[in-house]
Scaffold this motif. Structure first.
Motif, PDB file in Angstrom:
ATOM      1  N   SER A   5      36.748  27.667 -88.199  1.00 54.84           N
ATOM      2  CA  SER A   5      38.019  27.112 -88.000  1.00 54.84           C
ATOM      3  C   SER A   5      38.518  26.425 -89.220  1.00 54.84           C
ATOM      4  CB  SER A   5      37.962  26.092 -86.986  1.00 54.84           C
ATOM      5  OG  SER A   5      37.240  25.104 -87.598  1.00 54.84           O
ATOM      6  N   THR A 177      38.936  27.110 -80.329  1.00 52.03           N
ATOM      7  CA  THR A 177      38.656  28.535 -80.144  1.00 52.03           C
ATOM      8  C   THR A 177      37.472  28.920 -81.026  1.00 52.03           C
ATOM      9  OG1 THR A 177      40.302  29.092 -81.852  1.00 52.03           O
ATOM     10  CG2 THR A 177      41.007  29.223 -79.547  1.00 52.03           C
ATOM     11  N   GLN A 269      41.524  28.958 -84.338  1.00 51.86           N
ATOM     12  CA  GLN A 269      42.357  30.032 -84.881  1.00 51.86           C
ATOM     13  C   GLN A 269      43.774  29.527 -85.187  1.00 51.86           C
ATOM     14  OE1 GLN A 269      44.921  32.059 -83.384  1.00 51.86           O
ATOM     15  NE2 GLN A 269      44.809  33.787 -84.797  1.00 51.86           N
ATOM     16  N   LYS A 270      44.283  29.906 -86.349  1.00 53.09           N
ATOM     17  CA  LYS A 270      45.536  29.350 -86.852  1.00 53.09           C
ATOM     18  C   LYS A 270      46.701  29.557 -85.894  1.00 53.09           C
ATOM     19  CE  LYS A 270      48.607  29.460 -90.864  1.00 53.09           C
ATOM     20  NZ  LYS A 270      48.885  30.077 -92.186  1.00 53.09           N
TER      21      LYS A 270
END
Length: 294
Positions: A5, A177, A269-270
């Motif tokens: 991340s 995530t 996650q972006k």
């Protein structure tokens, strides 16, 4: 991990470009124009290499490495001989760089263990995603006793003071995530008075249960006051919990009674972090109360 991340592009995404670290006198001597795009790129690359070379690297042996989930590994590194490094981890969400052997590019890894563990036991723990061809993959192929190199601890971590006191910010929504759960584990286990808050929920997304790390810790996390909401994006027919992406799961579950007393913590996650931020701000949550670790 993968920073987990926290990949290098994310870490450096807010850096400002400095045209050149070299004096104009030197550039003029060699008749170099610092406004030339190609030259600027080469100088920036050289400058980065120089900065990289100034990093202080500390050798440390692996004390444990074992599977954590599909493609994920628990990695413990013994820093008991480096007390200054151990005590420099002061806040959940911080990270460091790690080198394996002669690997040209270090990996950025979020520290998964709470700061007190480094002080008490002299170890840093990580949740590492093995990515083909990466330093992380090389790390996951090592064994107990193998030596790696660590940079100083970096980053400001999660500034929990922005959502304190707990009586004022009763709702804290946590989103993670994949391997982004790593610094969230550090946060939960270092304590942020979840038990004193009225509504603390962790929306934790993974492809399936085989890829969901730390399930063995869920009971302890819940006993500390954190309600776990697993969200599977590719669940099988036997799954009866939340499915899809965490942002969709949160949208279905909202139940946000008072946005002004709500805080949030995001890692992963972006696209998820961007969409969740937009949803929360649209719902009235202050952007200043949405914490990220980079």
């Amino acid at each position: 991990m993968s920073l987990l991340s926290l990949t290098p592009p994310q870490i450096h995404s807010h850096a400002h470009f400095s045209p050149t670290p070299f004096p104009m006198s030197i550039l003029r001597r060699f008749n170099l124009n610092p406004t030339n795009h190609r030259l600027r790129h080469r100088l920036a690359t050289l400058s980065a290499a120089v900065r990289q070379d100034t990093t202080v690297w500390t050798p440390a042996p692996l004390s444990e490495i074992e599977p954590a989930a599909e493609s994920l590994f628990h990695v413990s590194i013994d820093v008991s001989d480096s007390p200054d490094l151990a005590t420099s981890h002061t806040r959940a969400g911080q990270y460091l760089q790690l080198k394996v052997g002669d690997s040209p590019k270090p990996s950025f890894l979020a520290i998964a263990s709470p700061p007190k563990l480094a002080i008490k036991l002299g170890v840093f723990e990580f949740l590492v995603k093995s990515v083909v061809g990466s330093t992380a993959e090389a790390l996951c192929g090592l064994k107990k006793g193998d030596v790696v190199e660590l940079s100083p601890v970096m980053g400001n971590g999660f500034d929990i003071s922005r959502i304190d006191p707990p009586e004022k910010f009763g709702t804290v929504l946590v989103f993670a995530t994949g391997s982004g759960i790593s610094p969230i584990r550090s946060l939960i286990e270092s304590g942020f008075d979840a038990g004193k808050r009225s509504d603390v929920r962790l929306f934790y997304g993974a492809r399936n249960l085989k890829r969901m790390a730390y399930q063995e810790r869920f009971e302890d996390w819940e006993s500390s006051g954190v309600k776990i909401v697993p969200v599977l994006s590719q669940a099988d027919d036997s799954w009866t919990g939340e499915s899809g992406f965490v942002q969709a799961a949160y949208t279905r579950a909202k139940e946000l009674s008072n946005p002004s007393s709500t805080g949030a913590v995001l890692c992963g996650q972006k696209q998820m972090t961007e969409e969740i931020t937009s949803i929360l701000v649209a719902d009235g949550v202050s952007a200043e109360k949405i914490l990220k670790n980079f």
